[in-house]
Design a protein around this motif. Structure first.
Motif, PDB file in Angstrom:
ATOM      1  N   THR A  23       8.086  -3.169   2.755  1.00  0.00           N
ATOM      2  CA  THR A  23       6.633  -3.304   2.610  1.00  0.00           C
ATOM      3  C   THR A  23       6.118  -2.563   1.390  1.00  0.00           C
ATOM      4  OG1 THR A  23       6.169  -1.380   4.042  1.00  0.00           O
ATOM      5  CG2 THR A  23       6.322  -3.534   5.103  1.00  0.00           C
ATOM      6  N   ARG A  24       6.736  -1.439   1.041  1.00  0.00           N
ATOM      7  CA  ARG A  24       6.287  -0.692  -0.140  1.00  0.00           C
ATOM      8  C   ARG A  24       6.787  -1.349  -1.422  1.00  0.00           C
ATOM      9  NH1 ARG A  24       2.084   0.672   1.617  1.00  0.00           N
ATOM     10  NH2 ARG A  24       2.715  -0.939   3.079  1.00  0.00           N
ATOM     11  N   PHE A  25       8.019  -1.849  -1.434  1.00  0.00           N
ATOM     12  CA  PHE A  25       8.547  -2.503  -2.626  1.00  0.00           C
ATOM     13  C   PHE A  25       7.744  -3.757  -2.976  1.00  0.00           C
ATOM     14  CE2 PHE A  25      13.220  -0.980  -3.167  1.00  0.00           C
ATOM     15  CZ  PHE A  25      12.750   0.289  -3.429  1.00  0.00           C
ATOM     16  N   GLN A  26       7.228  -4.438  -1.972  1.00  0.00           N
ATOM     17  CA  GLN A  26       6.497  -5.684  -2.209  1.00  0.00           C
ATOM     18  C   GLN A  26       5.066  -5.457  -2.670  1.00  0.00           C
ATOM     19  OE1 GLN A  26       7.139  -7.591   1.612  1.00  0.00           O
ATOM     20  NE2 GLN A  26       8.798  -8.842   0.790  1.00  0.00           N
ATOM     21  N   LEU A  27       4.675  -4.204  -2.859  1.00  0.00           N
ATOM     22  CA  LEU A  27       3.330  -3.899  -3.348  1.00  0.00           C
ATOM     23  C   LEU A  27       3.343  -3.255  -4.727  1.00  0.00           C
ATOM     24  CD1 LEU A  27       1.590  -2.521  -0.110  1.00  0.00           C
ATOM     25  CD2 LEU A  27       1.377  -4.784  -1.137  1.00  0.00           C
ATOM     26  N   LEU A  28       4.448  -3.394  -5.459  1.00  0.00           N
ATOM     27  CA  LEU A  28       4.571  -2.742  -6.756  1.00  0.00           C
ATOM     28  C   LEU A  28       3.902  -3.552  -7.868  1.00  0.00           C
ATOM     29  CD1 LEU A  28       8.258  -1.438  -6.662  1.00  0.00           C
ATOM     30  CD2 LEU A  28       6.180  -0.057  -6.640  1.00  0.00           C
ATOM     31  N   TYR A  29       2.851  -3.064  -8.400  1.00  0.00           N
ATOM     32  CA  TYR A  29       2.139  -3.487  -9.595  1.00  0.00           C
ATOM     33  C   TYR A  29       1.653  -4.941  -9.582  1.00  0.00           C
ATOM     34  CZ  TYR A  29       0.669  -4.304 -14.354  1.00  0.00           C
ATOM     35  OH  TYR A  29      -0.078  -4.635 -15.454  1.00  0.00           O
ATOM     36  N   PHE A  30       2.567  -5.935  -9.496  1.00  0.00           N
ATOM     37  CA  PHE A  30       2.160  -7.316  -9.705  1.00  0.00           C
ATOM     38  C   PHE A  30       1.168  -7.800  -8.657  1.00  0.00           C
ATOM     39  CE2 PHE A  30       6.146  -7.198 -12.128  1.00  0.00           C
ATOM     40  CZ  PHE A  30       5.675  -7.692 -13.336  1.00  0.00           C
ATOM     41  N   VAL A  31       1.118  -7.141  -7.510  1.00  0.00           N
ATOM     42  CA  VAL A  31       0.101  -7.496  -6.522  1.00  0.00           C
ATOM     43  C   VAL A  31      -1.294  -7.185  -7.052  1.00  0.00           C
ATOM     44  CG1 VAL A  31       0.127  -5.262  -5.347  1.00  0.00           C
ATOM     45  CG2 VAL A  31      -0.518  -7.305  -4.076  1.00  0.00           C
TER      46      VAL A  31
END
Length: 374
Positions: A23-31
Motif C-alpha cells: 500500500t505504501r509503495f503504490q503511493l509513491l509520487y506518480f499518484v
C-alpha cells in the motif's frame, strides 16, 4: 572490518506487513500526478479496469510465492535460474533500482523545493533524505520491514484531507459527468499507463519474501492492499475532479497538492506543508528498502552473497547512490514543465509498467516448468 547483520532472518513476519508495504509503495509520487492525466470522469472506469488487471497479476505473483523456489531466497533463485543468470539479472536490477531511487527522490525534492524550501539547494535536501534512509536501512532488513507500521500510521490519514472537497462549496457534482464517453480519445492510453505503473510495487516482495512466514495465503493480503489502493486512487481522482473540473484539471500541475492549499484551519495555515512533509515518510522508507536491495544485488554480482555483510561494503554502496543521485540532479535532471514529465520520469513510468507485467508471469512460468522437470 566490522561485521553486522543486515539480512538476519531471526523471525518470520505475517503477510500483514507485506500488505502494508504494498500500500505504501503504490503511493509513491506518480499518484500525485495521476489526476491530470486522467482528466475525464469516465477514467474512473479506467482505474477499476487497471485494478482488476493488477489483481490478476497479483494472483500470478502469489502462485509463484507459494512455490518452494520463492521461499528459499537466493538458494531458490539459483535453483530456478542458475547462478550465472542470477548475476545477469542482478546487474540489470541494480540499474533499475538506481533509476527508481533517482526518479522518486528528485521528483519529491522538486516538490519540497517548490512548496517549502524554494531557496535551499536540492543537493542538501537529497543528502538529508538519503542519510535518513541510510540510518533506517542500517538497522537490518527485519527492523526495516517492521518500520512500515510507523510509516503507515504516519500517512494513512492523508486521503481524509480530501473529503471536504467532495462537498459544497468546493465540489460541483456536474463535473462527474459523463461517466460513459461517446468516444474514447486516443490519449487515454497515457492515463491507463500511469495507473498501471503506479500500481507496481508487489513485485518487490520477491526480495523480501524470505522474511515472511512460509505457506501463507499471500494473495488475500496483497489483494486487500491492491483494493485499498484502488479506493484511494478513485477517491483522490474524484476529489480533484469535483474541485477543478475537467478543463482546469488538464492544465493543473500537481493537483493533489495544489488543492490542499485552499484548506485552512485556525491552527494551521499551510496544510500543504504538512501534507508534503508526511509524504517524506513514504520516500524515506522506500529508499531504505531499495538501498538494502541494492546492496544485496551488489553482493550477488560480486559473488559475496555467502560471506558476512560488511559495514564498509554497505557504506560504499550508499556513497555510490548518494553521489549518483546528486550528479544526476546537478547535470542531467530538469524538472517537468507544467503537466509534462521529464525524460527520466517517462522512462521510470515505462520501466515500472513493464516490470510489473513481466516479472510475476516470468517467475511463475519458469517455476512451473522447473517444477515439472524436477
Amino acid at each position: 572490518m566490522q561485521t553486522f547483520k543486515l539480512f538476519d532472518k531471526s523471525s518470520a513476519y505475517s503477510p500483514f506487513y507485506a500488505m502494508l508495504i504494498v500500500t505504501r509503495f503504490q503511493l509513491l509520487y506518480f499518484v500525485l500526478l495521476m489526476p491530470m492525466y486522467l482528466v475525464q470522469p469516465y477514467m474512473i472506469w479506467g482505474i477499476l479496469l487497471m485494478g482488476v488487471l493488477s489483481h490478476l497479476n497479483i494472483l500470478v505473483l502469489s502462485k509463484y510465492f507459494s512455490t518452494r523456489f520463492a521461499q528459499n531466497g537466493y538458494e531458490g533463485f539459483t535453483e530456478l535460474l542458475s547462478e550465472p543468470l542470477i548475476r545477469i539479472f542482478s546487474f540489470f536490477g541494480l540499474g533499475f533500482i538506481f533509476i527508481k531511487m533517482t526518479v522518486i527522490t528528485l521528483s519529491y525534492m522538486d516538490i519540497v523545493n517548490q512548496y517549502i524550501f524554494p531557496y535551499l539547494s536540492t543537493n542538501w535536501l537529497i543528502v538529508i533524505l538519503m542519510l535518513t534512509s541510510l540510518y533506517i536501512a542500517s538497522q537490518g532488513m527485519s527492523k526495516t520491514i517492521r518500520f512500515v507500521v510507523i510509516v503507515f500510521f504516519c500517512t494513512v490519514w492523508i486521503p481524509l484531507m480530501y473529503v471536504p472537497f467532495t462537498f459544497p462549496p468546493y465540489a460541483s457534482i456536474y463535473d462527474l459527468f459523463p461517466l460513459i464517453p461517446k468516444e474514447i480519445p486516443h490519449q487515454t492510453w497515457k492515463g491507463l499507463l500511469i495507473i498501471w505503473s503506479s500500481l507496481s510495487g508487489p513485485e518487490y516482495l520477491i526480495c523480501f519474501l524470505p522474511w515472511f512466514k512460509p505457506q501463507q495465503k499471500m494473495f488475500k493480503y496483497l489483494s486487500i492492499a491492491n483494493a485499498y489502493t484502488i479506493v484511494e486512487y478513485i477517491g483522490l481522482f474524484v476529489a480533484t475532479l469535483l474541485f477543478f473540473g475537467p478543463n482546469l484539471l488538464r492544465t493543473s500541475h500537481l493537483p493533489v497538492i495544489n488543492m490542499i492549499r485552499y484548506l485552512q484551519t485556525v491552527v494551521f495555515e499551510r496544510i500543504d506543508v504538512i501534507l508534503i512533509s508526511a509524504h517524506m515518510f513514504l520516500f524515506i522508507y522506500a529508499n531504505a528498502l531499495f538501498l538494502l536491495c541494492f546492496y544485496g544485488g551488489a553482493r550477488i554480482l560480486m559473488k559475496r552473497v555467502l560471506l558476512p555483510t560488511r559495514l564498509t561494503g554497505f557504506i560504499w554502496c550508499s556513497i555510490f547512490l548518494i553521489l549518483g543521485i546528486t550528479v544526476i540532479n546537478y547535470w542531467f535532471w530538469k524538472p517537468g514543465r507544467g503537466i509534462q514529465l521529464n525524460s527520466w520520469q517517462y522512462f521510470q513510468v515505462w520501466m515500472q509498467a513493464i516490470s510489473f507485467f513481466i516479472v510475476p508471469s516470468f517467475l511463475w512460468m519458469v517455476s512451473k516448468i522447473k517444477g515439472r522437470s524436477a
